[in-house]
Write a protein that holds these residues in place. Structure first.
Motif, short mmCIF file in Angstrom:
data_model
loop_
_atom_site.label_atom_id
_atom_site.label_comp_id
_atom_site.label_asym_id
_atom_site.label_seq_id
_atom_site.Cartn_x
_atom_site.Cartn_y
_atom_site.Cartn_z
N GLN A 97 10.49 14.49 52.58
CA GLN A 97 11.78 15.19 52.56
C GLN A 97 12.93 14.26 52.92
O GLN A 97 13.97 14.25 52.25
CB GLN A 97 11.77 16.38 53.52
N VAL A 98 12.76 13.49 53.99
CA VAL A 98 13.76 12.51 54.40
C VAL A 98 13.06 11.17 54.54
O VAL A 98 12.09 11.05 55.28
CB VAL A 98 14.42 12.90 55.74
N PHE A 99 13.53 10.17 53.79
CA PHE A 99 12.85 8.88 53.78
C PHE A 99 13.82 7.76 54.15
O PHE A 99 15.05 7.94 54.15
CB PHE A 99 12.20 8.61 52.42
N SER A 100 13.25 6.60 54.46
CA SER A 100 14.03 5.45 54.91
C SER A 100 13.88 4.30 53.92
O SER A 100 13.14 4.40 52.93
CB SER A 100 13.52 4.98 56.28
N ARG A 101 14.57 3.19 54.18
CA ARG A 101 14.42 2.00 53.35
C ARG A 101 12.97 1.52 53.36
O ARG A 101 12.44 1.09 52.32
CB ARG A 101 15.33 0.89 53.87
N ALA A 102 12.33 1.61 54.53
CA ALA A 102 10.93 1.19 54.63
C ALA A 102 10.04 2.05 53.74
O ALA A 102 9.08 1.56 53.15
CB ALA A 102 10.47 1.26 56.08
N PHE A 128 25.45 26.77 66.28
CA PHE A 128 26.08 27.57 65.23
C PHE A 128 25.31 27.44 63.92
O PHE A 128 25.02 28.43 63.25
CB PHE A 128 27.54 27.13 65.02
N ILE A 129 24.98 26.21 63.54
CA ILE A 129 24.28 25.99 62.27
C ILE A 129 22.91 26.66 62.30
O ILE A 129 22.52 27.34 61.33
CB ILE A 129 24.14 24.48 61.99
N GLN A 130 22.18 26.51 63.39
CA GLN A 130 20.82 27.04 63.45
C GLN A 130 20.77 28.55 63.62
O GLN A 130 19.85 29.21 63.11
CB GLN A 130 20.06 26.34 64.58
N ASN A 131 21.75 29.12 64.32
CA ASN A 131 21.70 30.55 64.63
C ASN A 131 22.52 31.43 63.71
O ASN A 131 22.23 32.62 63.55
CB ASN A 131 22.16 30.79 66.07
N GLU A 132 23.56 30.85 63.08
CA GLU A 132 24.47 31.69 62.31
C GLU A 132 24.54 31.34 60.83
O GLU A 132 25.29 31.97 60.07
CB GLU A 132 25.88 31.64 62.92
N THR A 133 23.77 30.33 60.39
CA THR A 133 23.77 29.99 58.98
C THR A 133 22.33 29.86 58.49
O THR A 133 21.38 29.85 59.28
CB THR A 133 24.49 28.64 58.71
N SER A 134 22.18 29.72 57.18
CA SER A 134 20.85 29.52 56.59
C SER A 134 20.55 28.04 56.35
O SER A 134 19.56 27.70 55.71
CB SER A 134 20.76 30.29 55.25
N ILE A 135 21.40 27.17 56.86
CA ILE A 135 21.26 25.73 56.64
C ILE A 135 20.03 25.19 57.37
O ILE A 135 19.79 25.51 58.54
CB ILE A 135 22.51 24.99 57.13
N LYS A 136 19.24 24.36 56.66
CA LYS A 136 18.10 23.68 57.26
C LYS A 136 18.47 22.22 57.46
O LYS A 136 18.58 21.46 56.50
CB LYS A 136 16.87 23.81 56.37
N LEU A 137 18.73 21.86 58.71
CA LEU A 137 19.09 20.47 59.00
C LEU A 137 17.91 19.56 58.72
O LEU A 137 16.77 19.88 59.04
CB LEU A 137 19.54 20.35 60.46
N ARG A 138 18.19 18.40 58.16
CA ARG A 138 17.13 17.48 57.78
C ARG A 138 16.84 16.42 58.82
O ARG A 138 15.79 15.81 58.83
CB ARG A 138 17.49 16.78 56.45
N THR A 139 17.82 16.16 59.70
CA THR A 139 17.67 15.04 60.62
C THR A 139 17.63 15.46 62.08
O THR A 139 17.55 14.63 62.96
CB THR A 139 18.85 14.05 60.45
N VAL A 140 17.69 16.76 62.37
CA VAL A 140 17.70 17.25 63.75
C VAL A 140 16.41 17.99 64.04
O VAL A 140 15.99 18.82 63.23
CB VAL A 140 18.90 18.19 63.97
#
Length: 246
Positions: free
Chosen positions: A16-21, A234-246
């Motif tokens: 889902q989230v990748f690096s240069r390596a 706010f993002i986690q409790n009030e939106t449908s956004i799925k954070l990729r790096t937290v």
């Protein structure tokens, strides 16, 4: 796009989230003659083509074309103000945010534009002196809430202090990216007065759905503003956004 590129993106899609390596390892697993220089070249080319997006420091994500880089066409008065500031203070670091930037995301359009000019250090007073000559009666320097309510009108210009770690624009340094204005919505008292809180959920979700948001940059700025936990909650409790790096 070459067969190697297609296979590389297919392998990266599994992460889902990748690096240069990860790009280097994916190339190596294909059995290709690979070097870090080649992996970095492909990464930069994919970024430029829009096949992948940057979501954090050394963190990337396959887009499938669902998001693009944010861009806003600034109003004439904003461009005029930028020209006036740049001509009179050519070395100044500043940002420009205008309320109508949010019309792309809100249900109820903002009819009256207000410009927020954030300037570094104590240069706000110098910018105020410059702008008040060109826009008499329109410029407010570090106003309190009473001043805001009593004197703000259409195309008012509010000068605020530029917080360190404020994200720079991708095209022009003075541009305001979502990584900045989303944090400011949560933490800035003037924006809280200007934008109905009921619109926040839609603004956040539309931004994340349409544009590549660098979460590392956004949360670094939020920490500098003392709003890291508030933003995350706010993002986690009030939106449908799925954070990729937290």
């Amino acid at each position: 796009m070459t067969t190697q590129d297609i296979l590389l993106l297919q392998n990266l899609r599994k992460i889902q989230v990748f690096s240069r390596a990860d790009v280097f390892d994916a190339l190596k697993n294909e059995g290709a003659q690979v070097s870090k220089a080649l992996a970095n070249y492909k990464l930069q080319r994919f970024l430029k083509e829009g096949s992948i997006i940057r979501v954090g420091r050394n963190q990337y994500h396959i887009t499938d074309g669902e998001v693009t880089e944010y861009s806003h066409i600034y109003s004439k008065i904003s461009l005029d103000v930028v020209g006036t500031i740049s001509n009179n203070h050519p070395l100044l670091d500043f940002r420009v945010f205008e309320l109508v930037q949010l019309n792309e995301f809100v249900n109820h359009l903002i009819a009256h534009n207000v410009l927020f000019i954030s300037t570094e250090g104590d240069y706000g007073s110098f910018v105020f002196q410059t702008l008040k000559e060109h826009y008499p009666g329109k410029v407010l320097l570090y106003p309190d809430q009473d001043m805001y309510h009593n004197y703000v009108s259409d195309d008012s210009i509010i000068i605020t202090r530029l917080i360190s770690e404020s994200p720079r624009g991708t095209k022009e340094n003075w541009n305001t990216r979502p990584e900045k204005f989303l944090v400011d919505l949560i933490s800035d008292k003037w924006l809280a007065e200007a934008v109905n809180h009921g619109e926040y959920k839609r603004i956040f979700e539309e931004c994340f759905q349409k544009y590549a948001i660098d979460e590392t940059t956004m949360f670094r700025y939020a920490r500098r503003r003392g709003a890291n936990n508030k933003l995350k909650e706010f993002i986690q409790n009030e939106t449908s956004i799925k954070l990729r790096t937290v």
